[in-house]
Scaffold this active site. Structure first.
Site, short mmCIF file in Angstrom:
data_model
loop_
_atom_site.label_atom_id
_atom_site.label_comp_id
_atom_site.label_asym_id
_atom_site.label_seq_id
_atom_site.Cartn_x
_atom_site.Cartn_y
_atom_site.Cartn_z
CB CYS A 116 -0.93 0.02 1.17
SG CYS A 116 -2.10 1.20 1.19
CB CYS A 117 3.88 2.22 2.01
SG CYS A 117 3.03 2.54 3.58
CB CYS A 205 -2.28 6.62 6.17
SG CYS A 205 -1.65 7.00 4.49
CB CYS A 208 -1.18 2.87 8.87
SG CYS A 208 -1.80 2.04 7.58
CB CYS A 233 6.07 4.27 4.72
SG CYS A 233 6.85 5.92 4.60
#
EC number: 1.8.4.10
Length: 242
Positions: A116-117, A205, A208, A233
Site C-alpha cells: 500500500c505504501c 495515514c 495506520c 514506509c
C-alpha cells in the site's frame, strides 16, 4: 542540473556540528532546484526556518488519500500562514484501483503495509524526486532508534538516485530531539497538527496511525500490528528497488 561535487562524508561531518538553520542555508544556497518534503507533522519546523532564507520555497506533500481530516486542514493552514504553494503528490489512480479491487481497502492489516505504501507514497515520491536535484526532510535520529539512529545530516539518496542523477538529501533536524522540535514550535508559535493534542506523535495515514500511551515511543503508534523493525514506509530506506 546543479553541479555539486562535494565529498559527502566530509560535508556531513562538517554540517553535523551546525544548527538546522545553518544546514538549511547551505542546502538552499547550493541548490536552486531543491524541495522540502512536508508530511503534515513536525516538518513545519523546516518551513518556519526556511521561509526566511529562500523565496519562493518549493514544498510538496504526499497526499495518500487516507490522511486524517485534521492533517488536510493543517496542510492548508500552513499554506496560508506562510503564503506558499504546497504541491500535493497523489497516487496513480490505476495502480490504486487495481490494489483495492483485488484486496480491498485494508489489506495492509493482513499482509503488511509495504504494498500500500509503495503505491500511495513511494511511487508519488519517486515521481516528484525525479524533477529535483536535492530534497529536505524532517527525519531525526530519535524518531526510531531501531531504523533511524544513523540518519545523516546530508547524504546521497541511494534509494532515489538514478544512473543519470545523484540525488542529495538533507536532514537538518537529524540531531534534534522531539523535545527540541516542540520547544521550537512553541517558541515560534507556528501552526501544528491538532492531532498532536490528542496523543498522536508520529502521524501518517488514518488507518495506520493511533495515539501512543505515556512512555511509549512515538513510532509505536505507527503500523502497531507489525514488528518494530518494519515500521518504515520505504521513503527513507536505502534498499528500495528502483
Amino acid at each position: 542540473m546543479t553541479q555539486f561535487n562535494h565529498d559527502i562524508e566530509a560535508l556531513n561531518a562538517e554540517l553535523s556540528t551546525k544548527s538546522p538553520r545553518e544546514i538549511l542555508k547551505f542546502a538552499l544556497s547550493n541548490f536552486n532546484n531543491i524541495a522540502i518534503s512536508f508530511s503534515g507533522s513536525e516538518d513545519v519546523v523546516l518551513i518556519e526556518l526556511a521561509h526566511k532564507l529562500a523565496n519562493p520555497l518549493q514544498v510538496f506533500s504526499l497526499d495518500t488519500g487516507r490522511l486524517h481530516p485534521e492533517t488536510y486542514r493543517f496542510i492548508d493552514k500552513v499554506r496560508k500562514h506562510y503564503k506558499i504553494d504546497i504541491e500535493t503528490m497523489s497516487p496513480q489512480p490505476d495502480k490504486l484501483q487495481e490494489l483495492t479491487k483485488e484486496k480491498g481497502l485494508f489489506s495492509f492489516y493482513e499482509d503488511g503495509h509495504a504494498e500500500c505504501c509503495g503505491i500511495r507514497k513511494i511511487e508519488p515520491l519517486r515521481r516528484k524526486l525525479a524533477t529535483v536535484d536535492a530534497w529536505i526532510t524532517g527525519q531525526r535520529k530519535d524518531q526510531s532508534p531501531g531504523t533511524r539512529s544513523n540518519v545523516a545530516v546530508v547524504e546521497v539518496d541511494e534509494a532515489f538516485s538514478t544512473e543519470d542523477k545523484r540525488l542529495i538529501k538533507f536532514n537538518p533536524l537529524a540531531n534534534w530531539t522531539s523535545e527540541e522540535v516542540w520547544n521550537y514550535i512553541r517558541m515560534s508559535e507556528v501552526p501544528y497538527n491538532e492531532l498532536h493534542e490528542q496523543g498522536y506523535i508520529s502521524i501518517g495515514c488514518e488507518p495506520c496511525t493511533r495515539p501512543v500511551l505515556p512512555n511509549q515511543h512515538e513510532r509505536e503508534g505507527r503500523w502497531w500490528w507489525e514488528e518494530a523493525t518494519q515500521k518504515e514506509c520505504g521513503l527513507h530506506v536505502g534498499n528500495i528497488e528502483k
